[in-house]
Design a protein around this motif. Structure first.
Motif, mmCIF file in Angstrom:
data_model
loop_
_atom_site.group_PDB
_atom_site.id
_atom_site.type_symbol
_atom_site.label_atom_id
_atom_site.label_comp_id
_atom_site.label_asym_id
_atom_site.label_seq_id
_atom_site.Cartn_x
_atom_site.Cartn_y
_atom_site.Cartn_z
ATOM 1 N N ARG A 3 0.673 -1.269 0.005
ATOM 2 C CA ARG A 3 0.154 -0.092 -0.042
ATOM 3 C C ARG A 3 0.866 1.511 0.007
ATOM 4 N NH1 ARG A 3 -5.034 -1.443 4.004
ATOM 5 N NH2 ARG A 3 -5.654 -2.957 2.998
ATOM 6 N N GLU A 4 2.166 1.036 -0.010
ATOM 7 C CA GLU A 4 3.100 2.091 0.261
ATOM 8 C C GLU A 4 2.968 3.170 -1.023
ATOM 9 O OE1 GLU A 4 7.087 0.525 1.331
ATOM 10 O OE2 GLU A 4 7.514 1.912 -0.296
ATOM 11 N N VAL A 13 3.227 2.977 -5.175
ATOM 12 C CA VAL A 13 2.184 3.441 -6.295
ATOM 13 C C VAL A 13 2.537 4.442 -7.060
ATOM 14 C CG1 VAL A 13 -0.235 4.428 -5.911
ATOM 15 C CG2 VAL A 13 0.467 2.707 -4.495
ATOM 16 N N CYS A 36 -11.927 1.029 -6.250
ATOM 17 C CA CYS A 36 -12.584 2.154 -5.971
ATOM 18 C C CYS A 36 -12.226 2.725 -4.482
ATOM 19 C CB CYS A 36 -14.318 2.002 -5.795
ATOM 20 S SG CYS A 36 -15.066 1.481 -7.349
ATOM 21 N N GLN A 37 -11.936 1.818 -3.583
ATOM 22 C CA GLN A 37 -11.563 2.175 -2.228
ATOM 23 C C GLN A 37 -10.230 2.860 -2.523
ATOM 24 O OE1 GLN A 37 -10.972 -1.212 0.390
ATOM 25 N NE2 GLN A 37 -9.718 0.032 1.864
ATOM 26 N N PHE A 38 -9.268 2.754 -3.298
ATOM 27 C CA PHE A 38 -8.043 3.186 -3.258
ATOM 28 C C PHE A 38 -8.129 4.363 -4.542
ATOM 29 C CE2 PHE A 38 -6.354 0.668 0.028
ATOM 30 C CZ PHE A 38 -6.629 -0.472 -0.220
ATOM 31 N N GLY A 39 -9.081 4.533 -5.070
ATOM 32 C CA GLY A 39 -9.205 5.513 -6.202
ATOM 33 C C GLY A 39 -8.435 5.350 -7.120
ATOM 34 N N ASP A 78 -8.573 6.778 -11.084
ATOM 35 C CA ASP A 78 -7.973 8.272 -11.075
ATOM 36 C C ASP A 78 -6.615 8.413 -11.399
ATOM 37 O OD1 ASP A 78 -9.898 9.782 -8.286
ATOM 38 O OD2 ASP A 78 -10.501 9.631 -10.522
ATOM 39 N N LEU A 79 -5.841 7.491 -11.213
ATOM 40 C CA LEU A 79 -4.349 7.359 -11.499
ATOM 41 C C LEU A 79 -3.988 6.969 -12.492
ATOM 42 C CD1 LEU A 79 -3.668 5.930 -7.738
ATOM 43 C CD2 LEU A 79 -3.693 8.412 -8.550
ATOM 44 N N PRO A 114 -3.264 -2.023 -3.769
ATOM 45 C CA PRO A 114 -2.880 -0.929 -4.700
ATOM 46 C C PRO A 114 -1.830 -1.516 -5.731
ATOM 47 C CG PRO A 114 -3.316 0.229 -2.830
ATOM 48 C CD PRO A 114 -3.496 -1.264 -2.487
ATOM 49 N N HIS A 135 -17.594 5.972 -5.668
ATOM 50 C CA HIS A 135 -16.344 6.751 -6.334
ATOM 51 C C HIS A 135 -16.594 7.334 -7.530
ATOM 52 C CE1 HIS A 135 -12.313 7.150 -7.909
ATOM 53 N NE2 HIS A 135 -12.733 6.642 -8.985
ATOM 54 N N GLY A 186 -15.160 9.858 -10.086
ATOM 55 C CA GLY A 186 -14.161 10.799 -10.399
ATOM 56 C C GLY A 186 -14.278 11.589 -11.546
ATOM 57 N N GLU A 244 -7.226 11.385 3.681
ATOM 58 C CA GLU A 244 -7.119 10.062 4.093
ATOM 59 C C GLU A 244 -5.945 10.067 5.145
ATOM 60 O OE1 GLU A 244 -6.315 6.766 1.363
ATOM 61 O OE2 GLU A 244 -7.686 5.567 2.833
ATOM 62 N N VAL A 304 -18.884 16.853 -6.567
ATOM 63 C CA VAL A 304 -19.593 15.694 -6.979
ATOM 64 C C VAL A 304 -20.254 14.860 -5.898
ATOM 65 C CG1 VAL A 304 -18.504 15.428 -9.092
ATOM 66 C CG2 VAL A 304 -17.687 14.210 -7.311
ATOM 67 N N THR A 358 -7.519 10.026 -1.491
ATOM 68 C CA THR A 358 -6.727 9.019 -0.878
ATOM 69 C C THR A 358 -5.283 9.457 -0.816
ATOM 70 O OG1 THR A 358 -6.402 7.920 -3.039
ATOM 71 C CG2 THR A 358 -8.168 7.310 -2.139
ATOM 72 N N ARG A 359 -4.479 8.568 -0.114
ATOM 73 C CA ARG A 359 -3.263 8.862 0.131
ATOM 74 C C ARG A 359 -2.445 8.762 -1.107
ATOM 75 N NH1 ARG A 359 -1.980 3.699 3.444
ATOM 76 N NH2 ARG A 359 -4.361 3.886 3.687
ATOM 77 N N TYR A 360 -3.048 8.460 -2.302
ATOM 78 C CA TYR A 360 -2.428 8.276 -3.411
ATOM 79 C C TYR A 360 -2.660 9.476 -4.634
ATOM 80 C CZ TYR A 360 -2.254 3.498 -1.734
ATOM 81 O OH TYR A 360 -2.201 2.581 -0.759
ATOM 82 N N GLY A 361 -3.497 10.261 -3.891
ATOM 83 C CA GLY A 361 -4.173 11.489 -4.970
ATOM 84 C C GLY A 361 -5.460 10.974 -5.438
ATOM 85 N N GLY A 362 -5.944 9.501 -5.422
ATOM 86 C CA GLY A 362 -7.161 9.339 -6.029
ATOM 87 C C GLY A 362 -8.526 9.895 -5.144
ATOM 88 N N ARG A 363 -9.559 9.715 -5.552
ATOM 89 C CA ARG A 363 -10.754 10.093 -4.678
ATOM 90 C C ARG A 363 -11.863 9.045 -4.555
ATOM 91 N NH1 ARG A 363 -13.923 15.573 -6.930
ATOM 92 N NH2 ARG A 363 -13.726 14.554 -8.908
ATOM 93 N N ARG A 364 -12.376 9.303 -3.416
ATOM 94 C CA ARG A 364 -13.461 8.295 -2.911
ATOM 95 C C ARG A 364 -14.651 9.109 -2.603
ATOM 96 N NH1 ARG A 364 -10.425 4.961 0.099
ATOM 97 N NH2 ARG A 364 -11.611 5.069 2.034
ATOM 98 N N LEU A 365 -15.758 8.956 -2.805
ATOM 99 C CA LEU A 365 -17.015 9.699 -2.277
ATOM 100 C C LEU A 365 -17.709 8.768 -1.151
ATOM 101 C CD1 LEU A 365 -18.974 11.075 -5.444
ATOM 102 C CD2 LEU A 365 -16.913 11.744 -4.223
#
Lengths: 382, 370
Positions: free
Chosen positions: A15-16, A20, A50-53, A56-57, A227, A365, A367, B278, B343, B350-357
């Motif tokens: 998860r680091e 990622v 979805c949990q880790f978004g 979006d990346l 992730p 989620h 985005g 997060e 939205v 998230t800590r990776y820069g992603g988004r969660r609603l």
């Protein structure tokens, strides 16, 4: 059945944020000749994404699509209805997983419970067997929904020995036949590869996928659920696609062995046999279900209680596009009911009911893709 | 955290989601008025006669004692406080009745007190109505009552009136408690959700999800290890903010539905969005562990002793300073900020820069959590 030994430090490594970031950078720097579309077939993968978004990346040329990976979502209404009938009229105790009770058929198990049916949520079959032992004068039925991973626990329980008043209503499904159906139904160029489900593959190993890769000429990579696991597999799939190399690879080596889990496969084979089965919203897929063998007939609820599925019950509500969502043909956002009439509190289709259903996961989620689709292409039909 | 005993089987005999086994062989018909089961609540205890009086005097009054209650009149007569009052009511059906860090009684007192504190009131008086199931061991009831007395003393409230009813065996799960509470609004009461605006900051007084994680762990047959419920009165934290001379925009306590549901409701009320980071969310490792094992999200898990404050950016240092001086607020921290409507009502980076609603929790993740 032994559990893989995964310590906290290992999970932390996967998860680091630094790892990622590097993987995201690697994927972005790839030079694709065209956009790519990969499919996963696991609700837990969609949940993790979805949990880790993670969407979006990913770069805009790489799309990750959810296939029929949620066993709760693909459980036909007629089979949910069998469980409801058992709970409401036979006096038996129906036990099942939390998500299953909210799935609508004619009515849901949750509605049935509110009307007086004895339906109880359990975390696993062991809890259901416990109830059967504690209430020897009642029939206890475990409504078994899930893929190979869950089916193993059911097989193990039956091999261990269960009380006479305990039976299974099996709605188990197998993943490889569904993949085969997806491959054969997909037009050339619609899909570029598959992320294979890490937990199911821990059980079945790589062999069931070999023929699929050969015939479809699509790369397939087994992926884990952290992730880093998901991104590693995506990076590999993208590279294999650019190289036009249809290979079968394992990117979840710390849990998955090529031969799978032999003891688990043996248990499954002893207790279950493949049967033709329907998938909600998709239709019949040959040899994709798991039925209890004749030797376990006394613990097969359908045979014990003399019930059969009522084929007249509709799987999909008019206007609901769950069938296409399950096949990865449309995104949840393209269904006019999504987020409007169909929401987690009041779901219309199965994909919105189950926590790992594609639509439910996507509600958690939304985005940039949600915004662009919402503005451009959704027609609101009131 | 162990899930199996030596033979590899799941531990049995602990908490299940179906009704706990209370088989003592008795049926409702067998336990009619007149029978005196030693040490167990019987229907006679709810009849309003001798046994009821003995129970009220010998158990409730003994532990809750205060001048208003001790008169045992039909209503407690009290001097009304100066200024505005806050009035709240609550019901408690938690299963199991006892858990690490508390029981239904401590939840009942703290839950009611905390509703008053977040309204900006000094809690004064509580009522407590008990719905007891025939067959409940009186020793268990006494533990619950003692627990309530201790939390009432810690919160500075008095339990001044109550009621006792008994239902037939099988018609009530041990104990249910209904409460009401009254408090006096102080000058620094929160302004209200209509005042929440982009730029405001969101603080929590400590790690989230402890109570929900303990209950979830017990229900799943897991050993909670060192994890305990955070059940506690927020009175000291509320008083600290008031003393700092700060009027927060909003105070809330994240019980059912957790922090995410609470903030989603606030955001929808105020027609804004709330952005959470997060990496800034305080969650104990043990809570994360339970969540990972059971597929739960700490943002949806109830807390029973945490304060959430929405304050103007200019006031955040004063509020954090005030909270951190109190033991229960030592880990108070900023977790997010209010932004223009986006939205979704709650957006987690998230800590990776992603988004969660996040939105209000749709279905009951954990029934009978409080």
């Amino acid at each position: 059945m032994s559990q893989p030994q995964v310590d906290d430090a290992a999970v932390g490594r996967f998860r680091e944020a630094g790892r990622v970031e590097r993987l995201v950078g690697d994927i972005a720097r790839l030079d694709p000749p065209r956009p790519m579309r990969f499919m996963h077939v696991c609700g837990t993968h969609e949940n993790a994404i979805c949990q880790f978004g993670l969407r979006d990346l990913l770069p805009p040329w790489l799309r990750l699509v959810a296939g029929p990976g949620c066993p709760v979502c693909v459980c036909p209404a007629a089979e949910i209805d069998m469980a409801v009938r058992v709970a409401s009229s036979s006096g038996a105790i129906v036990t099942t997983f939390g998500d299953v009770v909210r799935v609508p058929a004619r009515i849901s198990l949750s509605d049935c419970k509110a009307q007086g049916g004895d339906c109880r949520v359990v975390y696993g079959i062991a809890d259901a067997v416990e109830i059967a032992r504690r209430e020897p004068n009642r029939e206890v039925v475990f409504f078994a929904v899930g893929f190979e991973t869950t089916a193993c626990t059911v097989a193990a329980a039956l091999l261990d020995g269960v009380p006479a008043n305990f039976s299974i209503l099996s709605s188990h499904r197998l993943v490889p036949p569904a993949l085969a159906a997806l491959c054969s139904q997909t037009a050339a160029g619609e899909l570029d590869g598959f992320l294979l489900p890490g937990h199911v593959t821990t059980i079945i190993g790589l062999e069931p996928y070999e023929k699929l890769v050969e015939e479809s000429r699509l790369p397939m990579v087994v992926a884990g659920f952290e992730p880093v696991d998901v991104l590693l597999a995506i990076r590999r799939l993208a590279k294999l696609t650019i190289e036009e190399h249809p290979a079968l690879e394992n990117a979840y080596g710390r849990c998955v062995r090529a031969s799978g889990n032999l003891a688990a496969r043996k248990a499954l084979a002893e207790v279950f046999e493949p049967s033709n089965a329907n998938w909600r919203g998709i239709g019949a897929i040959a040899s994709s279900g798991m039925r209890l063998r004749e030797s376990y007939a006394s613990h097969d609820a359908a045979r014990r209680l003399g019930i059969e599925p009522d084929g007249s019950i509709a799987d999909i509500h008019p206007g609901c596009r769950c069938g296409e969502v399950l096949l990865g043909r449309v995104e949840p956002e393209e269904c006019p009911l999504f987020g409007r009439k169909c929401i987690p509190e009041a779901p219309i289709g199965p994909c919105m009911v189950a926590f790992e259903g594609t639509c439910h996961a996507r509600m958690r989620h939304a985005g940039r893709r949600f915004e662009s689709i919402r503005v451009d292409s959704i027609r609101v039909e009131e | 955290m162990s899930t199996t005993n030596g033979s590899g089987r799941r531990r049995t005999g602990t908490i299940r989601l179906d009704r706990p086994d209370r088989s003592d062989g008795g049926s409702a018909v067998g336990s009619t008025t007149g029978e005196r089961s030693k040490g167990l609540i019987t229907l006679a205890h709810g009849s309003g006669g001798r046994l009821t009086y003995d129970l009220v005097k010998g158990l409730f009054c003994r532990h809750f004692s205060n001048p208003a209650l001790d008169l045992l009149s039909d209503s407690a007569v009290l001097d009304s406080p100066v200024g505005s009052m806050a009035f709240t009511t609550d019901g408690f059906v938690v299963s199991p009745l006892f858990f690490p860090g508390g029981d239904i009684g401590s939840l009942a007192v703290c839950g009611t007190v905390n509703d008053l504190v977040v309204a900006g009131a000094v809690p004064l008086w509580l009522s407590a109505a008990f719905f007891l199931e025939e067959g409940l061991p009186i020793g268990e009831l006494e533990r619950i009552v003692q627990s309530m007395a201790a939390k009432a003393a810690a919160s500075g409230v008095k339990i001044v009136t109550g009621d006792t009813k008994v239902v037939d065996k099988g018609h009530g799960d041990g104990v249910f408690i209904a409460t009401a509470g009254v408090g006096r609004l102080h000058a620094s009461a929160p302004v209200g959700s209509a005042s929440v605006a982009p730029g405001d900051l969101v603080l929590v007084s400590g790690p989230i999800g402890d109570h929900g994680a303990v209950i979830a762990a017990l229900r799943a047959g897991l050993d909670p290890g060192g994890l305990t419920s955070d059940c506690a009165p927020l009175t000291p934290l509320g008083a600290a903010i008031a003393q700092a001379g700060v009027r927060p925009k909003l105070l809330r306590d994240p019980t059912r539905g957790g922090l995410a549901t609470l903030l989603a409701e606030v955001a929808k009320d105020a027609m804004v969005s709330i952005e959470l980071a997060e990496s800034q969310l305080p969650v104990r490792d043990s809570v994360r562990g339970v969540c990972d094992l059971l597929g739960l999200d700490p943002l949806y898990l109830p807390c029973e002793g945490r304060l959430v404050a929405l304050v103007e950016a200019a006031q955040v240092d004063a509020v954090l300073g005030a909270l951190r001086r109190i033991p229960d607020g030592a880990d108070a921290t900023v977790v997010g900020r209010v932004v223009d409507a986006d939205v979704g009502p709650v957006v987690l980076r998230t800590r990776y820069g992603g988004r969660r609603l996040y939105d209000t929790l749709a279905a009951e993740q954990l029934p009978r959590i409080c």
